[in-house]
Design a protein around this motif. Structure first.
Motif, PDB file in Angstrom:
ATOM      1  N   LYS A  34     -48.090 -34.781 100.923  1.00 40.75           N
ATOM      2  CA  LYS A  34     -48.880 -33.725 101.989  1.00 40.75           C
ATOM      3  C   LYS A  34     -49.647 -34.458 102.977  1.00 40.75           C
ATOM      4  O   LYS A  34     -49.769 -33.873 104.067  1.00 40.75           O
ATOM      5  CB  LYS A  34     -49.659 -32.821 100.876  1.00 40.75           C
ATOM      6  CG  LYS A  34     -50.180 -31.693 101.745  1.00 40.75           C
ATOM      7  CD  LYS A  34     -51.039 -30.829 100.857  1.00 40.75           C
ATOM      8  CE  LYS A  34     -51.689 -29.661 101.447  1.00 40.75           C
ATOM      9  NZ  LYS A  34     -52.164 -28.612 100.499  1.00 40.75           N
ATOM     10  N   SER A  61     -54.925 -26.881 109.618  1.00 41.76           N
ATOM     11  CA  SER A  61     -54.394 -25.768 109.187  1.00 41.76           C
ATOM     12  C   SER A  61     -55.098 -25.502 107.825  1.00 41.76           C
ATOM     13  O   SER A  61     -55.774 -26.222 107.378  1.00 41.76           O
ATOM     14  CB  SER A  61     -52.927 -25.809 108.928  1.00 41.76           C
ATOM     15  OG  SER A  61     -52.183 -25.172 107.782  1.00 41.76           O
ATOM     16  N   ASP A  62     -54.931 -23.959 107.441  1.00 41.48           N
ATOM     17  CA  ASP A  62     -55.703 -23.713 106.276  1.00 41.48           C
ATOM     18  C   ASP A  62     -55.141 -24.075 105.013  1.00 41.48           C
ATOM     19  O   ASP A  62     -55.938 -24.220 103.932  1.00 41.48           O
ATOM     20  CB  ASP A  62     -55.549 -22.122 106.217  1.00 41.48           C
ATOM     21  CG  ASP A  62     -56.545 -21.728 107.240  1.00 41.48           C
ATOM     22  OD1 ASP A  62     -57.706 -22.232 107.900  1.00 41.48           O
ATOM     23  OD2 ASP A  62     -56.439 -20.166 107.558  1.00 41.48           O
ATOM     24  N   GLU A  63     -54.055 -24.763 105.023  1.00 44.78           N
ATOM     25  CA  GLU A  63     -53.371 -25.339 103.840  1.00 44.78           C
ATOM     26  C   GLU A  63     -53.965 -26.658 103.485  1.00 44.78           C
ATOM     27  O   GLU A  63     -53.424 -27.346 102.604  1.00 44.78           O
ATOM     28  CB  GLU A  63     -51.889 -25.300 104.036  1.00 44.78           C
ATOM     29  CG  GLU A  63     -51.137 -24.009 104.356  1.00 44.78           C
ATOM     30  CD  GLU A  63     -49.694 -24.068 104.735  1.00 44.78           C
ATOM     31  OE1 GLU A  63     -49.064 -25.013 104.247  1.00 44.78           O
ATOM     32  OE2 GLU A  63     -49.146 -22.997 105.351  1.00 44.78           O
ATOM     33  N   TYR A  64     -54.577 -27.336 104.518  1.00 50.60           N
ATOM     34  CA  TYR A  64     -55.041 -28.721 104.537  1.00 50.60           C
ATOM     35  C   TYR A  64     -56.475 -28.695 104.319  1.00 50.60           C
ATOM     36  O   TYR A  64     -57.023 -27.901 105.217  1.00 50.60           O
ATOM     37  CB  TYR A  64     -54.332 -29.412 105.392  1.00 50.60           C
ATOM     38  CG  TYR A  64     -52.885 -29.557 105.437  1.00 50.60           C
ATOM     39  CD1 TYR A  64     -52.285 -30.927 104.879  1.00 50.60           C
ATOM     40  CD2 TYR A  64     -52.123 -28.576 105.999  1.00 50.60           C
ATOM     41  CE1 TYR A  64     -50.901 -30.834 104.660  1.00 50.60           C
ATOM     42  CE2 TYR A  64     -50.743 -28.815 106.034  1.00 50.60           C
ATOM     43  CZ  TYR A  64     -50.146 -29.851 105.336  1.00 50.60           C
ATOM     44  OH  TYR A  64     -48.855 -29.841 105.482  1.00 50.60           O
TER      45      TYR A  64
END
Length: 92
Positions: A34, A61-64
């Protein structure tokens, strides 16, 4: 093209007995795939103590998140402490 975020963490082992090469591998393996580790430096502090400096990139990003990176660092056996030394947005 989306921006990326650069992070630099200084990681200290919990004792001088911790093999910093094994600790480095364990951290890189936990962060991957990731988070991208661009470079790891070993810093001699003194009295046999060594610190590791991780240069990490991630998409903006909101995913990281740096919070997730810190959770990963806390979960690795042998990590005594860490600090975020640098945080910057990269865009090309």
């Amino acid at each position: 093209m989306s921006a990326e975020v650069a992070l630099v963490y200084r990681v200290l082992p919990e004792s001088v007995e911790v093999d910093v090469e094994k600790l480095k591998e364990a951290i890189v393996n936990r962060l991957a795939p990731k988070y991208k580790v661009d470079k790891v430096e070993v810093e001699e502090i003194g009295f046999g103590i060594k610190a590791l400096r991780f240069y990490i990139r991630m998409p903006e990003s909101d995913e990281y998140s740096s919070d997730e990176v810190e959770e990963i660092l806390r979960s690795v056996e042998g990590v005594g402490g860490f600090e975020l030394e640098y945080f910057s947005r990269l865009s090309f």
